[in-house]
Write a protein that holds these residues in place. Structure first.
Motif, short mmCIF file in Angstrom:
data_model
loop_
_atom_site.label_atom_id
_atom_site.label_comp_id
_atom_site.label_asym_id
_atom_site.label_seq_id
_atom_site.Cartn_x
_atom_site.Cartn_y
_atom_site.Cartn_z
N LEU A 202 2.14 -11.12 -0.66
CA LEU A 202 3.56 -10.62 -1.35
C LEU A 202 2.29 -11.34 -2.84
O LEU A 202 2.16 -10.43 -3.92
N GLU A 203 2.41 -12.36 -2.74
CA GLU A 203 2.29 -13.29 -3.72
C GLU A 203 0.98 -12.52 -4.67
O GLU A 203 0.55 -12.22 -5.54
N THR A 204 0.10 -12.78 -3.28
CA THR A 204 -1.38 -13.03 -4.27
C THR A 204 -1.96 -11.14 -4.97
O THR A 204 -2.41 -11.16 -5.30
N LEU A 205 -0.67 -10.46 -3.49
CA LEU A 205 -0.97 -8.76 -3.93
C LEU A 205 -0.54 -8.29 -5.36
O LEU A 205 -0.41 -7.74 -6.19
N ALA A 206 0.42 -9.29 -5.70
CA ALA A 206 1.50 -9.34 -7.17
C ALA A 206 0.27 -10.00 -8.06
O ALA A 206 0.27 -8.57 -9.34
N ASP B 36 -2.95 1.89 -8.98
CA ASP B 36 -3.09 1.19 -10.49
C ASP B 36 -1.75 1.34 -10.85
O ASP B 36 -1.34 0.78 -12.27
N LYS B 37 -0.81 2.25 -10.39
CA LYS B 37 0.19 2.14 -11.64
C LYS B 37 1.43 1.11 -10.82
O LYS B 37 2.21 1.26 -10.91
N LEU B 38 1.20 0.51 -10.16
CA LEU B 38 1.78 -0.27 -9.37
C LEU B 38 2.24 -1.69 -10.90
O LEU B 38 2.93 -2.20 -10.96
N LYS B 39 0.71 -1.63 -11.31
CA LYS B 39 1.11 -3.03 -12.33
C LYS B 39 2.56 -2.43 -13.49
O LYS B 39 3.06 -1.60 -13.83
N GLY B 40 3.27 -3.88 -13.35
CA GLY B 40 4.07 -3.72 -14.82
C GLY B 40 4.96 -3.27 -13.47
O GLY B 40 6.45 -3.25 -13.73
N LYS B 41 5.35 -2.73 -12.55
CA LYS B 41 5.90 -2.64 -11.82
C LYS B 41 7.15 -3.87 -11.11
O LYS B 41 6.29 -4.75 -10.94
N ASN C 41 12.46 -1.96 -9.47
CA ASN C 41 12.12 -0.53 -8.90
C ASN C 41 12.17 -0.52 -6.73
O ASN C 41 11.79 0.68 -6.68
N TRP C 42 11.35 -1.69 -6.49
CA TRP C 42 11.53 -1.10 -5.11
C TRP C 42 12.49 -2.56 -4.40
O TRP C 42 11.64 -4.18 -5.01
N LYS D 65 0.38 -1.30 -0.61
CA LYS D 65 0.13 -0.03 0.39
C LYS D 65 0.95 1.39 -0.02
O LYS D 65 0.46 2.74 -0.83
N TYR D 66 2.11 1.28 0.96
CA TYR D 66 3.06 2.64 0.76
C TYR D 66 3.71 2.76 -0.22
O TYR D 66 3.53 3.77 -0.90
N VAL D 67 4.25 1.69 -1.02
CA VAL D 67 4.74 1.56 -2.84
C VAL D 67 3.55 2.16 -3.28
O VAL D 67 4.05 2.96 -4.36
N GLY D 68 2.46 1.68 -3.21
CA GLY D 68 1.32 1.92 -4.42
C GLY D 68 1.55 3.79 -4.17
O GLY D 68 1.21 4.75 -4.67
#
Lengths: 439, 357
Positions: free
Chosen positions: A193-197, A169-174, A229-230, A159-162
């Protein structure tokens, strides 16, 4: 020749008599809490401040208040070296003294003790570590992991990274990399992390670092190739310092490297020098020695020469974490006393206290801990409580909080957690209890 | 005077070839067994759970390694890996077939470990000595890596730990948190007694003799008709079988749940030290070595407490490591052949006592 015979004879006697050497049982008018610590070995850099925090808080309660409602806390350290086998030996040894509650301070040891807890009637409090699934109190009545679990933490990190990237939505492709300690502890965050990915469409790479983590060159070469990216780090002990140093040496943007809350204390970043500037880590409490409880610790312990550690170690991240941990334990015992009376409590009674724990803002202020953590409430179903996470950043000299309180994605984590509780509880032959019947 | 075989005449081949030909030895072993059986009556749970059960398990593992290293002369650093094979196969077997008797599961996982041991024993035909140690080290690292990497072995548990599920034998809970320490002690004791007996007979017979022939001079052994490949592989197989059962017991009877870290290279060294300190090529030595490595550190941890010294735990741990290391060196200097040899010397002295010549 004589010396030899003597030595051999002495050893034979020692072998026979050795384990008998157990000290007397705790007194009637006291509560015994064993401390599994690691002041030696590869995990000592983190183990020492943690152990000092526990010591100082329990001593403070005994010195300043004369115990909890007049009942002294008796505690004893046992060295585990963060090794599960030694941890089990410690637990079995200290069990003879009738402990009510144990803080394993190691996820590996927590896994060992969970099956034993319900049989021995000892509460396990794994504050911010341990088995995530045990947060479902219906399956694991004896295990508590408030204020937060690894899974909640990982979701707060995403969530913080987002937020930093300007929207989920910007997380896509990161590209995100999780560098983890190759143990039950390090692996805990992976499923979340896998679920959220999958859900947010970021690319996740999982890189394991083997115990003790002094050798990470190949891991960081791989990271350089991936160019993420992170980076999220779940490390402990020597691994932390090495990881921070390696991140700095490959020239990665340090403010995009985030440790979990076990990978972000002073000793983890100081060895990397200026390179560590900007490094972030998660946390569930504030760093620093500026709270009233610290003044009390100075006044009642260190000024009298009774401190457990160095004076300047007070207020370190892990030190604060364990005084909070110790505070939660003592508050649970205090709560249990309101129901069962001011006496040496049993494990069952303390368990009730843990399950009904409600730390309000007002209570925090009375404890001199206002602002160090958020109010906390535990229920029968939810042994994780309602904790929130925050992000802290290293400025080269000290840790500064750089985010608001972050609410974990409970709607995603909780169902997964309940699923895991069914599986883990099933393995031990547990049955689900009905929380509406609990008093 | 007490320990003397005068007057004990062997009138049959059987009595001459008995495991314990001297009456006093038989009485002694009998007393030890009776004492072992009575221990749960007097020992508290700490004794059983934290000292005796791991001692028996390590003794079994040391016995296994002793067959390979002490009798067949093949140096192995893969013990931890083979124990892990036993532990993970036992976990897979008992979760896949919950109705299967857990004791049978232990034996089957020993067989699986034996199979794996055979595979990693193949290079021993060409590689010898230190080089073989390195080859078995590869087995250690490969196996641990495998169990860490492939989630199937842990039934896809997110933490990667295996947990001993509750299992009963004849209505008695043997594994799992509800099982009593006494029951688990007897299971471990039973396995150790049976397999120590098997090992003793193995090494006294044709197989043991061919192992020792290979150990002492492999070319000479080959010339007199010992087939090196089969003999060495058999040693690897039998040794891994023992280690596999010990590994399964380590998780199911002692730890309750485990991760791969419990079987890391440190465990391999630990068992090797037990064998070296106890005595290479001696069944008794495996027990003495396991006792030494297991009990001395616990004694050293508890000793300052008994003396009333309240040392900080860190200092205590460091002193424990230093004293323990010193003792190992001391024993290797006074008796390089191990504690078993010391015991033998004591027996010889006792025979002459009180009139030494």
């Amino acid at each position: 020749m004589k010396v030899r015979t003597l030595l051999i004879g002495a050893l034979a006697i020692a072998l026979a008599a050795g384990p008998l050497a157990l000290s007397a049982l705790a007194q009637d008018k006291s509560i015994f809490i064993p401390l599994l610590v690691y002041r030696t070995g590869a995990y000592a850099p983190n183990g020492i401040p943690s152990a000092n925090g526990f010591n100082d808080y329990f001593n403070l309660i005994n010195e300043r208040d004369g115990g909890i409602n007049g009942i002294k806390i008796v505690f004893e350290e046992c060295e585990t070296q963060y090794d599960t086998k030694q941890g089990v030996e410690c637990y079995e040894r200290l069990k003879a003294k009738k402990p009510v509650l144990v803080n394993p301070f190691s996820t590996g040891i927590t896994y060992q003790l969970i099956p034993k807890a319900s049989v021995d009637k000892v509460v396990i409090h794994s504050a911010g570590y341990g088995m995530t699934a045990s947060a479902d109190g219906r399956w694991f009545p004896w295990v508590f992991n408030f204020p937060m679990t690894y899974w909640s933490q990982a979701s707060a990190f995403v969530k913080y990274v987002g937020a930093q990237e300007g929207g989920m939505d910007k997380l896509k492709g990161k590209k995100l990399v999780h560098v983890y300690h190759n143990s039950p502890y390090g692996k805990e965050a992976n499923p979340t992390l896998e679920t959220l990915a999958k859900q947010f469409g970021f690319e996740l790479t999982l890189l394991a670092v083997d115990h003790p983590g002094q050798e990470q060159k190949s891991t960081w070469l791989q990271i350089r190739r991936i160019n993420p990216n992170w980076i999220y780090i779940s490390g402990w002990g020597v691994m932390n310092q090495v990881a921070v140093k390696e991140a700095a040496s490959i020239g990665f943007k340090m403010d995009h490297v985030v440790g979990n809350w076990w990978t972000g204390t002073e000793v983890d970043v100081i060895p990397a020098g200026d390179g560590a500037k900007g490094y972030k880590s998660m946390n569930f409490h504030a760093p620093g020695a500026g709270f009233k409880v610290h003044q009390d610790i100075f006044k009642h312990l260190y000024d009298k020469g009774n401190g457990a550690g160095r004076r300047d170690g007070i207020g370190e991240v892990l030190y604060n974490r364990t005084i909070i941990n110790a505070m939660l334990d003592t508050e649970a015992i205090r709560l249990a006393m309101t129901k069962f009376g001011n006496k040496a409590l049993t494990g069952e009674e303390v368990r009730w206290g843990m399950e009904n724990l409600n730390i309000t803002e007002k209570r925090l202020e009375e404890l001199g801990m206002k602002g160090i953590m958020r109010p906390l409430r535990v229920t029968c179903e939810n042994h994780e409580g309602n904790g929130l996470a925050l992000v802290q950043q290293w400025d080269g000299k000290k840790w500064n909080v750089v985010s608001d309180w972050i609410e974990p994605m409970r709607e995603i984590v909780r169902p997964k957690l309940e699923e895991a509780a069914v599986a883990e509880g099933g393995k031990l032959g547990y049955t689900k209890r009905d929380c509406s019947k609990e008093k | 005077m007490i320990y003397r075989e005068a007057g004990q005449f062997k009138t049959t081949y059987g009595s001459d070839q008995a495991i314990f030909p001297i009456l006093q030895d038989r009485i002694f072993v009998g007393l030890v067994l009776v004492a072992a059986a009575l221990v749960p009556l007097v020992a508290d749970e700490y004794w059983l759970q934290a000292i005796l059960i791991p001692f028996l398990i390590y003794a079994l593992a040391a016995l296994g390694l002793n067959l390979l290293t002490g009798y067949a002369g093949q140096l192995s650093l893969g013990t931890g890996g083979f124990m892990a094979v036993g532990a993970y196969s036992a976990f897979k077997l008992t979760t896949a077939f919950p109705a299967l008797n857990i004791l049978v599961v232990f034996l089957l996982s020993g067989l699986i470990a034996a199979g794996v041991g055979l595979v990693f024993g193949v290079p021993s035909l060409r590689i010898k000595g230190f080089y073989l140690a390195v080859a078995t080290l590869a087995a250690q690292f490969f196996l641990i890596w495998l169990f860490n990497k492939v989630a199937w072995f842990v039934n896809y548990a997110p933490s990667g730990t295996i947990t001993a599920p509750p299992r009963t034998v004849l209505g008695v809970m043997v594994t799992g948190p509800q099982s009593s320490a006494g029951v688990r002690y007897f299971v471990a004791l039973g396995f150790v007694v049976v397999f120590a007996l098997v090992a003793k007979n193995l090494v006294r017979g044709r197989i043991g003799r061919s192992w020792m022939a290979i150990r002492d001079r492999d070319i000479a052994a080959e010339i007199i008709g010992v087939r090196p490949l089969q003999t060495k592989l058999l040693a690897f197989g039998v040794s891994s079988f023992y280690c596999g059962i010990a590994g399964a017991e380590l998780v199911f009877l002692y730890l309750g749940s485990a991760e791969t870290l419990a079987f890391d290279i440190g465990l391999s060294f630990l068992v090797l030290f037990m064998v070296i300190i106890g005595g290479l090529g001696s069944v008794l030595g495996s027990f003495l070595g396991a006792a030494f490595i297991m009990l001395v550190p616990i004694f050293l941890t508890n000793a300052p407490h008994t003396l009333g010294l309240n040392l900080p735990v860190a200092l205590q741990k460091q002193m424990e490591l230093m004293v323990f290391g010193g003792l190992i060196i001391f024993f290797l200097i006074v008796e390089p052949q191990g504690l078993a040899r010391l015991w033998q010397i004591t027996k010889e002295k006792l025979r002459l006592w009180p009139f030494p010549h």
